[in-house]
Design an enzyme around this catalytic site. Structure first.
Site, PDB file in Angstrom:
ATOM      1  N   SER A 117     -34.247 -33.872 -28.337  1.00  0.00           N
ATOM      2  CA  SER A 117     -33.206 -34.089 -29.336  1.00  0.00           C
ATOM      3  C   SER A 117     -32.320 -35.253 -28.936  1.00  0.00           C
ATOM      4  CB  SER A 117     -32.343 -32.832 -29.503  1.00  0.00           C
ATOM      5  OG  SER A 117     -31.268 -33.102 -30.390  1.00  0.00           O
TER       6      SER A 117
ATOM      7  N   LYS B 265     -36.053 -25.738 -29.151  1.00  0.00           N
ATOM      8  CA  LYS B 265     -35.788 -26.903 -30.004  1.00  0.00           C
ATOM      9  C   LYS B 265     -35.670 -26.482 -31.465  1.00  0.00           C
ATOM     10  CE  LYS B 265     -35.424 -31.276 -31.122  1.00  0.00           C
ATOM     11  NZ  LYS B 265     -35.752 -31.437 -32.520  1.00  0.00           N
TER      12      LYS B 265
ATOM     13  N   HIS C  54     -32.300 -25.014 -31.853  1.00  0.00           N
ATOM     14  CA  HIS C  54     -31.358 -26.155 -31.814  1.00  0.00           C
ATOM     15  C   HIS C  54     -31.232 -26.761 -33.203  1.00  0.00           C
ATOM     16  CE1 HIS C  54     -30.686 -30.512 -31.764  1.00  0.00           C
ATOM     17  NE2 HIS C  54     -29.972 -30.361 -30.656  1.00  0.00           N
ATOM     18  N   ASN C  55     -32.377 -26.998 -33.848  1.00  0.00           N
ATOM     19  CA  ASN C  55     -32.344 -27.604 -35.176  1.00  0.00           C
ATOM     20  C   ASN C  55     -31.759 -26.662 -36.209  1.00  0.00           C
ATOM     21  OD1 ASN C  55     -33.634 -29.651 -33.833  1.00  0.00           O
ATOM     22  ND2 ASN C  55     -35.289 -29.877 -35.299  1.00  0.00           N
TER      23      ASN C  55
ATOM     24  N   GLU D 109     -28.161 -26.930 -35.783  1.00  0.00           N
ATOM     25  CA  GLU D 109     -27.825 -28.252 -36.328  1.00  0.00           C
ATOM     26  C   GLU D 109     -27.701 -28.200 -37.850  1.00  0.00           C
ATOM     27  OE1 GLU D 109     -30.585 -32.073 -37.091  1.00  0.00           O
ATOM     28  OE2 GLU D 109     -30.427 -31.505 -34.982  1.00  0.00           O
TER      29      GLU D 109
END
Length: 634
Positions: free
Chosen positions: A294, A349, A352-353, A356
Site C-alpha cells: 500500500s 491488505k 486495509h483497503n 480505506e
C-alpha cells in the site's frame, strides 16, 4: 546469460570454460570450433589472423550467441582480445553477454603452451596476442595463478556479483516505481515486461534507458534470460494484474526455477488465491509470498507499507529485500513485518483497503454536508480539515482532501468538475464477503462499498432527482458549534471504522489459526500506506500495551466514545433532517448503539424465525444449551 571466457591462447579458456559450464548446468562451446578452414590453416602455420580474417568468424559467433541467449544460455571460450571484437560478439544478443578475462603472465602462459599437444596454435604467435589484448571496464578479470578448481570458483564468484539480487516482472506504474525504489536502496535489479505489439513494446528497454545513470539495472523482454540473470536463491516480485495473469506468469516461470527460489506476488490478489498458489508451489519446492503493498505510486517509489504472508522459509529468502524498500515508522523500523502464514498478507491488505473505503467515504460525506448544506466554499472546507489535522486527527486521507479542495482550474475549483461516480477495484467488496463468511459485522466498510455502487447509478440518480424534486434544507443554526460536533463525529466514526476492520482481522486470525500480531499490523500501517494516521499510531500502542483485542473496549477509547457519542448523534440527526445522506456516519452510529446495547432487537427475529420455520430459540431464563419451539397460533 551467455558467459564468454576470454584471454590469450593457453590461458585455460577451454578447460576452465568447460568446468564453469558444468557448474552452471549450461552448454559449453569453443570459439575455435567455429573458425573457417582458411583461418585454421593460417594459425597452424604461424600466420597471424587479420581483422578481415576474424570479422566473418566473429559475426558467425554473434549469431550463435544470440541463439544461446534466447534459449538457456551458454559458456563460450573465445580469445576476444580487442574491445571491438567483444562489441561485435555482443551486438546481436538481447542480453549482453558477460566477458570474463583469464589473466596470466606471458612467462606462465608460454610454459603452458609449450606443454600442449594436438593444438593448431603456434606458440610463436603468443606475444602478438598479448600485444593485441585490450582491457575495458566492463570485463571481469580472474587471475589464473592457482589450480583449475580454484580458478573456476573465482570465475563463479565473479559471475555471482554480476547477477541481480532482485527480479521484478511488470513495469506498470507500481512496478516501475518499486524497481526504482529497489535501485535507490543499492540493490541490483533485473526487470522484465512482456512484449505486446502496439500495446507494450520495449517497455523494459525504455525503462532501463530512462535510468541512464543507473548501472545496477538490467532489462529483459524474454523470460528465460531474465531468470538466468538473478542470483540464487532467486527473489522474483510479480507486479501484474491480479487474477489469471498471476497464474500465467507463475506457470511460465516454474520450469526455469530452482528449488528454494521465491516468488512474491505484490498485487492485489484475493487471499484465498494466495493460499492456493502457495500450496501449489510448495509441491514444486518453490517458495511463495503473498505481499499486500500500500502507498500508491509515491509510496512504491519512496517506501510503501508491505504486508507479506507465507512460510517463514520464504520470508528468510526475500524478507530482507521487502523490509529494505518499505517505509520506516517513527522509530525507523521497517513498515514491513512477517504477517503470518499463507494468505494472511493479502487478507491484511484486503482489510486495509476495506478500512480505506470507510475512511474515504467518511471524509466525502463530511465534505458534501459542509459544501451543500452548511454552504462552505472548498477553501473554507480545506481550512476546516487542516484545523482538524492540527488537533491530533491528521491522516494521509484527510491531509490530501484538504489539498484537493484548494485546487483550481480556471476561475472554478477542480472538485466541482469531477463526475460524482466513484470507481473501485473490488477489494472493499472482498472484505464484505470475507466478513459474511466469518460471520462478522463490517457495517462501515460494507456501507462504503454500497455508497460507491449507488454513486455508479449516475444516470438513474439524475432521473430520480428530476422525478422526486425533493427540496433539501440549508443549516440555520450555529455553524461553529455544528462544525465542532462534526469534528468529534468524524473522529468517532473513524475509531468505529478502524475497530470494525481490526475485529475482522482478529476473527480471521482465530478461524485460520494465523496468530496475527495486531500491534505489529497497526505499526506497519503508521507510514507508507493510504490509511496512515495519528489514530493508527495510537492503535498500535494500545494493542502493544494492553491485552485487548477490540479497539472499542480499550479504557482510553471507551472514555473518548462516551464523550463524543452525543456529537455523532447530533451530526447524523441534523444531516438526515437536512436531507443529506451520510451512510457511513449513520452505519457507524448504528453499529455503536447496537454494540453497546445489552438488549438487542434480535429476540423478535428469533420469534419470527420460530413462527414460520420452527427454527427454535434460546431463553434468557434457561440454560443456553437448551433450545425451544412454540406453536405460536395455539
Amino acid at each position: 546469460m551467455v558467459y564468454i571466457i576470454f584471454g590469450v591462447s593457453g590461458s585455460g579458456k577451454t578447460s576452465i570454460g568447460k568446468k564453469v559450464a558444468e557448474r552452471l548446468a549450461l552448454p559449453f562451446y569453443d570459439a575455435d570450433d567455429f573458425h573457417s578452414k582458411e583461418n585454421i590453416y593460417k594459425l597452424k602455420n604461424g600466420i597471424s589472423l587479420t581483422d578481415e580474417d576474424r570479422w566473418p568468424w566473429l559475426e558467425k559467433l554473434a549469431l550463435e550467441i544470440k541463439k544461446w541467449s534466447q534459449a538457456n544460455g551458454a559458456v563460450l571460450a573465445c580469445s576476444a582480445l580487442k574491445i571491438s571484437y567483444r562489441e561485435l560478439l555482443a551486438s546481436k544478443s538481447v542480453v549482453l553477454p558477460i566477458f570474463i578475462l583469464l589473466d596470466g603472465t606471458y612467462v606462465a602462459i608460454k610454459e603452458r603452451i609449450s606443454q600442449r599437444t594436438g593444438h593448431f596454435f603456434d606458440p610463436a604467435l603468443l606475444q602478438s596476442q598479448f600485444d593485441t589484448l585490450e582491457l575495458s571496464k566492463d570485463i571481469l578479470r580472474v587471475h589464473i595463478n592457482s589450480s583449475v578448481e580454484e580458478v573456476v570458483n573465482k570465475v563463479l564468484m565473479k559471475i555471482q556479483t554480476t547477477q541481480s539480487q532482485l527480479g521484478l516482472i511488470g513495469l506498470g506504474v507500481m512496478g516501475s516505481s518499486l524497481a526504482q525504489n529497489m535501485l535507490s536502496k543499492g540493490f541490483s535489479v533485473s526487470v522484465y515486461n512482456r512484449q505486446v505489439a502496439e500495446v507494450e513494446v520495449d517497455v523494459a528497454k525504455l525503462f532501463v534507458e530512462s535510468l541512464a545513470d543507473q548501472t545496477k539495472v538490467k532489462g529483459f523482454d524474454q523470460l528465460v534470460p531474465f531468470i538466468q540473470s538473478l542470483q540464487k536463491p532467486r527473489s522474483i516480485m510479480l507486479m501484474v494484474n491480479a487474477g489469471k495473469p498471476v497464474d500465467l506468469v507463475i506457470k511460465a516461470l516454474l520450469p526455469h526455477l530452482d528449488l528454494g527460489d521465491c516468488i512474491i506476488d505484490g498485487g492485489n490478489s484475493h487471499y484465498q488465491k494466495s493460499i492456493a498458489r502457495s500450496q501449489f508451489l510448495k509441491e514444486h519446492q518453490i517458495e511463495f509470498i503473498g505481499a499486500g503493498i500500500s502507498g500508491g505510486q509515491e509510496g512504491a517509489l519512496k517506501g510503501p507499507s508491505i504486508m507479506p504472508g507465507g512460510s517463514e522459509k520464504a520470508y528468510n529468502v526475500s524478507g530482507k529485500f521487502l523490509e529494505a524498500i518499505s517505509a520506516k515508522d517513527r522509530n525507523e523500523k521497517p513498515c514491513c513485518t512477517f504477517v503470518g502464514p499463507e494468505g494472511s498478507g493479502h487478507f491484511i491488505k484486503m482489510v486495509h483497503n476495506g478500512i480505506e473505503y470507510g475512511e474515504m467515504q467518511l471524509i466525502a460525506e463530511i465534505y458534501y454536508l459542509l459544501r451543500f448544506y452548511i454552504t462552505l466554499t472548498p477553501p473554507e472546507i480545506s481550512e476546516v480539515f487542516s484545523k482538524w489535522a492540527s488537533n491530533g486527527k491528521s491522516s494521509f486521507l484527510l491531509d490530501i482532501s484538504a489539498k484537493i479542495l484548494q485546487k483550481k482550474e480556471g476561475e472554478g475549483y477542480l472538485i466541482d468538475k469531477i463526475l460524482d461516480k466513484a470507481g473501485q477495484k473490488g477489494t472493499g467488496g472482498w472484505s464484505t464477503v470475507a466478513a459474511l463468511d466469518l460471520g462478522m459485522p463490517v457495517s462501515t466498510i460494507s456501507e462504503s462499498v454500497m455508497a460507491r455502487n449507488l454513486s455508479g447509478m449516475k444516470g438513474e440518480r439524475v432521473e430520480a432527482a428530476a422525478a422526486y424534486q425533493l427540496k433539501n434544507s440549508t443549516f440555520q443554526g450555529d455553524r461553529d458549534a455544528f462544525i465542532q460536533d462534526l469534528e468529534e463525529a468524524y473522529h468517532l466514526g473513524s475509531i468505529i471504522n478502524h475497530s470494525i476492520g481490526f475485529d475482522l482481522i482478529c476473527k480471521a486470525s482465530e478461524e485460520y489459526q494465523w496468530q496475527l500480531n495486531l500491534s505489529e499490523i497497526a505499526r506497519i500501517w503508521t507510514n507508507g500506506c493510504i490509511i496512515k494516521s495519528e489514530l493508527m499510531q495510537e492503535i498500535s500502542e494500545l494493542f502493544k500495551r494492553e491485552e485487548q483485542k477490540t479497539i472499542l473496549r480499550f479504557p482510553d477509547i471507551v472514555t473518548r466514545v462516551i464523550s463524543t457519542k452525543g456529537s455523532l448523534q447530533k451530526t447524523v440527526s441534523e444531516a438526515l433532517s437536512l436531507g443529506c445522506p451520510v451512510p457511513v456516519l449513520s452505519a457507524g452510529l448504528n453499529y455503536l448503539l447496537t454494540y453497546t446495547s445489552a438488549l438487542a432487537s434480535a429476540n423478535m427475529i428469533q420469534a419470527q424465525r420460530d413462527f414460520f420455520g420452527a427454527h427454535t430459540y434460546q431463553r434468557n431464563d434457561q440454560p443456553l444449551e437448551k433450545f425451544f419451539h412454540t406453536d405460536w397460533e395455539e
